[in-house]
Design a protein around this motif. Structure first.
Motif, PDB file in Angstrom:
ATOM      1  N   THR A 316     -24.715 -12.093  31.542  1.00  0.00           N
ATOM      2  CA  THR A 316     -24.864 -13.213  30.561  1.00  0.00           C
ATOM      3  C   THR A 316     -23.888 -14.429  30.921  1.00  0.00           C
ATOM      4  OG1 THR A 316     -25.977 -12.025  28.863  1.00  0.00           O
ATOM      5  CG2 THR A 316     -25.154 -14.287  28.401  1.00  0.00           C
ATOM      6  N   PHE A 317     -22.720 -13.961  31.067  1.00  0.00           N
ATOM      7  CA  PHE A 317     -21.582 -15.005  31.400  1.00  0.00           C
ATOM      8  C   PHE A 317     -22.007 -15.656  32.631  1.00  0.00           C
ATOM      9  CE2 PHE A 317     -18.372 -12.690  28.299  1.00  0.00           C
ATOM     10  CZ  PHE A 317     -19.115 -13.311  27.245  1.00  0.00           C
ATOM     11  N   PHE A 318     -22.228 -14.604  33.567  1.00  0.00           N
ATOM     12  CA  PHE A 318     -22.701 -15.337  34.914  1.00  0.00           C
ATOM     13  C   PHE A 318     -23.797 -16.316  35.014  1.00  0.00           C
ATOM     14  CE2 PHE A 318     -20.921 -11.573  37.826  1.00  0.00           C
ATOM     15  CZ  PHE A 318     -19.651 -11.904  37.509  1.00  0.00           C
ATOM     16  N   GLU A 319     -24.780 -16.022  34.100  1.00  0.00           N
ATOM     17  CA  GLU A 319     -25.861 -16.770  34.037  1.00  0.00           C
ATOM     18  C   GLU A 319     -25.698 -18.140  33.341  1.00  0.00           C
ATOM     19  OE1 GLU A 319     -28.539 -14.413  31.947  1.00  0.00           O
ATOM     20  OE2 GLU A 319     -29.073 -12.905  33.797  1.00  0.00           O
ATOM     21  N   GLU A 320     -24.846 -18.033  32.451  1.00  0.00           N
ATOM     22  CA  GLU A 320     -24.371 -19.367  31.916  1.00  0.00           C
ATOM     23  C   GLU A 320     -23.322 -20.310  32.627  1.00  0.00           C
ATOM     24  OE1 GLU A 320     -25.737 -20.553  29.076  1.00  0.00           O
ATOM     25  OE2 GLU A 320     -26.921 -18.977  28.742  1.00  0.00           O
ATOM     26  N   GLY A 321     -22.743 -19.580  33.775  1.00  0.00           N
ATOM     27  CA  GLY A 321     -21.738 -20.306  34.505  1.00  0.00           C
ATOM     28  C   GLY A 321     -20.483 -20.190  34.184  1.00  0.00           C
ATOM     29  N   LEU A 322     -20.042 -19.360  33.340  1.00  0.00           N
ATOM     30  CA  LEU A 322     -18.639 -19.094  32.942  1.00  0.00           C
ATOM     31  C   LEU A 322     -17.879 -18.219  33.917  1.00  0.00           C
ATOM     32  CD1 LEU A 322     -19.834 -19.648  29.842  1.00  0.00           C
ATOM     33  CD2 LEU A 322     -18.310 -17.868  29.165  1.00  0.00           C
ATOM     34  N   GLN A 323     -16.732 -18.450  34.144  1.00  0.00           N
ATOM     35  CA  GLN A 323     -15.843 -17.786  35.192  1.00  0.00           C
ATOM     36  C   GLN A 323     -15.143 -16.561  34.430  1.00  0.00           C
ATOM     37  OE1 GLN A 323     -13.615 -20.750  37.203  1.00  0.00           O
ATOM     38  NE2 GLN A 323     -13.168 -19.243  38.963  1.00  0.00           N
ATOM     39  N   VAL A 324     -15.300 -15.632  35.229  1.00  0.00           N
ATOM     40  CA  VAL A 324     -14.732 -14.325  34.650  1.00  0.00           C
ATOM     41  C   VAL A 324     -13.678 -13.566  35.318  1.00  0.00           C
ATOM     42  CG1 VAL A 324     -15.613 -11.982  33.761  1.00  0.00           C
ATOM     43  CG2 VAL A 324     -16.931 -13.902  33.661  1.00  0.00           C
ATOM     44  N   GLY A 325     -12.622 -12.905  34.752  1.00  0.00           N
ATOM     45  CA  GLY A 325     -11.644 -12.158  35.631  1.00  0.00           C
ATOM     46  C   GLY A 325     -11.761 -10.763  34.889  1.00  0.00           C
ATOM     47  N   LEU A 326     -10.930  -9.959  35.474  1.00  0.00           N
ATOM     48  CA  LEU A 326     -10.833  -8.521  34.586  1.00  0.00           C
ATOM     49  C   LEU A 326      -9.232  -8.428  34.161  1.00  0.00           C
ATOM     50  CD1 LEU A 326     -12.318  -6.244  37.225  1.00  0.00           C
ATOM     51  CD2 LEU A 326     -13.172  -6.738  34.738  1.00  0.00           C
ATOM     52  N   GLY A 327      -9.338  -7.792  33.274  1.00  0.00           N
ATOM     53  CA  GLY A 327      -7.755  -7.353  32.612  1.00  0.00           C
ATOM     54  C   GLY A 327      -7.771  -5.946  32.222  1.00  0.00           C
ATOM     55  N   SER A 328      -6.536  -5.317  32.258  1.00  0.00           N
ATOM     56  CA  SER A 328      -6.347  -4.085  32.095  1.00  0.00           C
ATOM     57  C   SER A 328      -5.857  -3.844  30.473  1.00  0.00           C
ATOM     58  CB  SER A 328      -5.048  -3.467  32.713  1.00  0.00           C
ATOM     59  OG  SER A 328      -3.996  -4.154  32.214  1.00  0.00           O
ATOM     60  N   ASP A 329      -5.419  -4.918  30.000  1.00  0.00           N
ATOM     61  CA  ASP A 329      -5.127  -4.863  28.555  1.00  0.00           C
ATOM     62  C   ASP A 329      -4.428  -3.671  27.880  1.00  0.00           C
ATOM     63  OD1 ASP A 329      -5.238  -5.945  25.960  1.00  0.00           O
ATOM     64  OD2 ASP A 329      -6.863  -5.018  25.387  1.00  0.00           O
ATOM     65  N   ILE A 330      -3.395  -3.115  28.744  1.00  0.00           N
ATOM     66  CA  ILE A 330      -2.633  -2.037  27.968  1.00  0.00           C
ATOM     67  C   ILE A 330      -2.047  -2.673  26.882  1.00  0.00           C
ATOM     68  CG2 ILE A 330      -2.444  -0.806  30.312  1.00  0.00           C
ATOM     69  CD1 ILE A 330       0.522  -1.562  29.881  1.00  0.00           C
ATOM     70  N   SER A 331      -1.907  -1.576  25.813  1.00  0.00           N
ATOM     71  CA  SER A 331      -2.148  -0.544  25.660  1.00  0.00           C
ATOM     72  C   SER A 331      -3.399  -0.397  24.910  1.00  0.00           C
ATOM     73  CB  SER A 331      -1.170   0.271  25.268  1.00  0.00           C
ATOM     74  OG  SER A 331      -0.921  -0.050  23.758  1.00  0.00           O
ATOM     75  N   GLY A 332      -4.207  -1.349  24.717  1.00  0.00           N
ATOM     76  CA  GLY A 332      -5.545  -1.044  24.236  1.00  0.00           C
ATOM     77  C   GLY A 332      -6.331  -0.479  25.334  1.00  0.00           C
ATOM     78  N   GLY A 333      -6.057  -1.009  26.384  1.00  0.00           N
ATOM     79  CA  GLY A 333      -6.670  -0.133  27.500  1.00  0.00           C
ATOM     80  C   GLY A 333      -5.556   1.044  28.054  1.00  0.00           C
ATOM     81  N   HIS A 334      -6.175   1.883  28.740  1.00  0.00           N
ATOM     82  CA  HIS A 334      -5.310   2.971  28.952  1.00  0.00           C
ATOM     83  C   HIS A 334      -4.537   3.020  30.367  1.00  0.00           C
ATOM     84  CE1 HIS A 334      -9.095   4.578  30.050  1.00  0.00           C
ATOM     85  NE2 HIS A 334      -8.635   5.040  30.682  1.00  0.00           N
ATOM     86  N   ASP A 335      -5.031   2.091  31.338  1.00  0.00           N
ATOM     87  CA  ASP A 335      -4.779   2.130  32.647  1.00  0.00           C
ATOM     88  C   ASP A 335      -4.438   0.853  33.128  1.00  0.00           C
ATOM     89  OD1 ASP A 335      -5.139   2.866  35.467  1.00  0.00           O
ATOM     90  OD2 ASP A 335      -6.930   3.841  35.049  1.00  0.00           O
ATOM     91  N   LEU A 336      -3.224   0.866  34.026  1.00  0.00           N
ATOM     92  CA  LEU A 336      -2.856  -0.348  34.580  1.00  0.00           C
ATOM     93  C   LEU A 336      -3.530  -0.572  36.182  1.00  0.00           C
ATOM     94  CD1 LEU A 336       0.769  -0.739  33.855  1.00  0.00           C
ATOM     95  CD2 LEU A 336      -0.897  -2.650  33.749  1.00  0.00           C
ATOM     96  N   ASN A 337      -4.279   0.446  36.601  1.00  0.00           N
ATOM     97  CA  ASN A 337      -4.839   0.431  37.962  1.00  0.00           C
ATOM     98  C   ASN A 337      -6.155  -0.482  37.685  1.00  0.00           C
ATOM     99  OD1 ASN A 337      -6.230   0.879  40.532  1.00  0.00           O
ATOM    100  ND2 ASN A 337      -5.999   2.973  40.440  1.00  0.00           N
ATOM    101  N   MET A 338      -5.773  -1.942  38.479  1.00  0.00           N
ATOM    102  CA  MET A 338      -7.218  -2.730  38.443  1.00  0.00           C
ATOM    103  C   MET A 338      -8.463  -2.134  39.111  1.00  0.00           C
ATOM    104  SD  MET A 338      -6.098  -4.792  36.261  1.00  0.00           S
ATOM    105  CE  MET A 338      -7.866  -6.001  36.387  1.00  0.00           C
ATOM    106  N   PHE A 339      -8.069  -1.227  40.217  1.00  0.00           N
ATOM    107  CA  PHE A 339      -9.293  -0.916  40.849  1.00  0.00           C
ATOM    108  C   PHE A 339     -10.174  -0.087  39.953  1.00  0.00           C
ATOM    109  CE2 PHE A 339      -6.315  -1.564  44.429  1.00  0.00           C
ATOM    110  CZ  PHE A 339      -7.124  -2.482  45.215  1.00  0.00           C
ATOM    111  N   ARG A 340      -9.611   0.615  38.977  1.00  0.00           N
ATOM    112  CA  ARG A 340     -10.516   1.229  37.869  1.00  0.00           C
ATOM    113  C   ARG A 340     -11.128   0.449  37.115  1.00  0.00           C
ATOM    114  NH1 ARG A 340      -9.371   4.896  41.069  1.00  0.00           N
ATOM    115  NH2 ARG A 340      -8.402   6.618  40.711  1.00  0.00           N
ATOM    116  N   MET A 341     -10.852  -0.787  36.897  1.00  0.00           N
ATOM    117  CA  MET A 341     -11.430  -1.661  35.965  1.00  0.00           C
ATOM    118  C   MET A 341     -12.636  -2.261  36.952  1.00  0.00           C
ATOM    119  SD  MET A 341      -9.572  -2.017  33.689  1.00  0.00           S
ATOM    120  CE  MET A 341      -8.572  -0.434  33.823  1.00  0.00           C
ATOM    121  N   LEU A 342     -12.751  -2.258  38.166  1.00  0.00           N
ATOM    122  CA  LEU A 342     -13.991  -2.601  38.846  1.00  0.00           C
ATOM    123  C   LEU A 342     -14.827  -1.496  38.510  1.00  0.00           C
ATOM    124  CD1 LEU A 342     -11.711  -4.024  40.254  1.00  0.00           C
ATOM    125  CD2 LEU A 342     -13.219  -3.632  42.525  1.00  0.00           C
ATOM    126  N   VAL A 343     -14.562  -0.181  38.633  1.00  0.00           N
ATOM    127  CA  VAL A 343     -15.371   0.820  38.217  1.00  0.00           C
ATOM    128  C   VAL A 343     -16.004   0.686  36.571  1.00  0.00           C
ATOM    129  CG1 VAL A 343     -15.685   3.389  38.050  1.00  0.00           C
ATOM    130  CG2 VAL A 343     -13.981   2.455  39.945  1.00  0.00           C
TER     131      VAL A 343
END
Length: 442
Positions: A316-343
């Motif tokens: 939906t963000f893409f369709e609305e033209g928003l720009q998006v990146g990825l974050g690990s957000d440790i330690s809410g997120g458990h992984d600093l490997n950004m390749f895992r964020m792609l998955v």
């Protein structure tokens, strides 16, 4: 300095497809990409032409020695648009809690320890080393309220040669007393950091960082907005992560039309470049405001699952033209490997697809583009191998993954899904090879 590198080159110039140069060449000068081609003669032609006319200065490219990486992959480095450096010790801890109890019982007690500069150095060195392992060369980073520890973190990034926008966290309500800083002290700390680190084109610069609306009084929010405007500094915070949090913001800011509007009223929502983490429940007028103000989303899929926040609607963000990146957000997120964020981003989008088949799930080129060129745009011309982009890159040796049995695109996909840091053999940031940072761990 001029360099030419040869490898299998892959990057995403556009969101929906990879550019692939089998046994390709890329030319880099003073950290900037000058050209990329599958043919050395064509590359030299690109580099010896300026504005469509031959350039005698660039004719020297013909004499540059080629560094040949052989059968390895050369890809843009990763960017982490939302990460809490002082939470590295809590990584993988208390993952069965929701956001607000997790903050009170684990996060705030850990961040209070960063009043001790020796503890801060040990943990921050550990954090940077882990980012280096996984090939993350640029980050938007939350520190703590502590000025000296934040300065230390920025100096460690400088020492490592990795890029970062680092924020001294601002908060003065609904937090423990030892993490509560009055407005005057917060501004004074920011001013010190800004005076020391706010240099044009620096790899490490400050970013204004109100933790989130519930932790900042209106007076502190106003002060943060004034600092951002005065020094033209970027802003980072959290937005619409959790339904309980959204209800809390509505109580604290009754004059605001939405959570995002609460930031906007204080000059913290696109008046300068702004990235907001999560946006899981961003809809309606809040989404429209983000579009108008060009506010960027930092999608943090693992954190959203771990803290039971929900699933951000990236399609939906893409369709609305928003720009998006990825974050690990440790330690809410458990992984600093950004390749895992792609998955994880692909997997989250597939869950959306199950409930709404009109929203196609994300593809590998799309999430790779999000993590590289899209996220990199928050740092400047970063995240692609197009001419004029800064050369942030990783060299991947996937020999243990049976590369001869797969196409180049499938080799990259397999590395993303089943590879790890051991396959990353070289890391570049702004054209410089980044060596392994030192830690204090024995």
């Amino acid at each position: 300095m001029k360099n030419i590198y040869k490898a299998h080159i892959l990057f995403t110039k556009e969101r929906d497809r990879f550019e692939v140069f089998e046994n390709g060449y890329i030319a880099v000068e003073d950290g900037i990409v000058k050209g990329v081609s599958s043919n050395l003669a064509e590359l030299q032609n690109q580099c010896s032409t300026a504005n469509g006319k031959p350039s005698t200065a660039d004719a020297q490219w013909q004499d540059v020695e080629v560094t040949d990486f052989g059968n390895r992959l050369l890809i843009p480095a990763m960017n982490d648009l939302h990460v809490h450096a002082p939470q590295v010790h809590n990584q993988g801890v208390a993952m069965d809690l929701e956001l607000l109890p997790w903050l009170q019982n684990y996060t705030f007690p850990e961040e209070a320890k960063y009043a001790d500069i020796h503890y801060a150095e040990r943990m921050y060195r550990r954090f940077l080393h882990t980012q280096w392992l996984f090939g993350t060369m640029r980050s938007c980073v939350f520190g703590t309220i502590h000025t000296e520890s934040t300065r230390l973190l920025m100096k460690l990034y400088q020492e490592a040669g990795m890029g970062a926008l680092v924020g001294k966290v601002a908060m003065n309500r609904h937090c423990p007393d030892n993490l509560c800083e009055d407005v005057e002290a917060a501004v004074e700390g920011y001013e010190r950091i800004i005076a020391e680190f706010n240099q044009p084109n620096a790899l490490v610069r400050p970013i204004i960082t109100p933790r989130f609306v519930p932790s900042c009084t209106p007076e502190l929010m106003k002060a943060c907005g004034k600092l951002a405007a005065k020094y033209n500094l970027p802003v980072q915070s959290h937005l619409s992560e959790n339904t309980s949090e959204i209800e809390w913001v509505a109580e604290l800011e009754p004059d605001s039309k939405s959570y995002g509007d609460a930031y906007d009223r204080y000059g913290l929502f696109g008046q300068t470049p702004t990235v907001m983490a999560h946006c899981v429940w961003t809809r309606g007028s809040e989404l429209d405001l983000m579009k108008r103000n060009n506010v960027m989303v930092a999608h943090c899929p693992t954190s959203n699952f771990n803290i039971a926040s929900g699933m951000a609607p990236i399609r939906t963000f893409f369709e609305e033209g928003l720009q998006v990146g990825l974050g690990s957000d440790i330690s809410g997120g458990h992984d600093l490997n950004m390749f895992r964020m792609l998955v994880y981003a692909i997997q989250v989008s597939k869950m959306h697809y199950q409930s709404d088949h009109s929203k196609a799930f994300l593809t590998l080129p799309e999430v790779f583009w999000i993590a590289t060129k899209s996220a990199g745009s928050f740092f400047g011309r970063v995240g692609s191998f197009e001419p004029g982009y800064e050369f942030d890159a990783l060299v991947i040796d996937d020999a243990v993954l049976h590369p001869d049995e797969y196409s180049l695109l499938h080799r990259l996909e397999r590395f993303v899904y089943v590879g790890d840091d051991r396959q990353i053999v070289h890391r570049f940031c702004r054209g410089r090879i980044i060596e392994e940072p030192a830690t204090l761990d024995t």
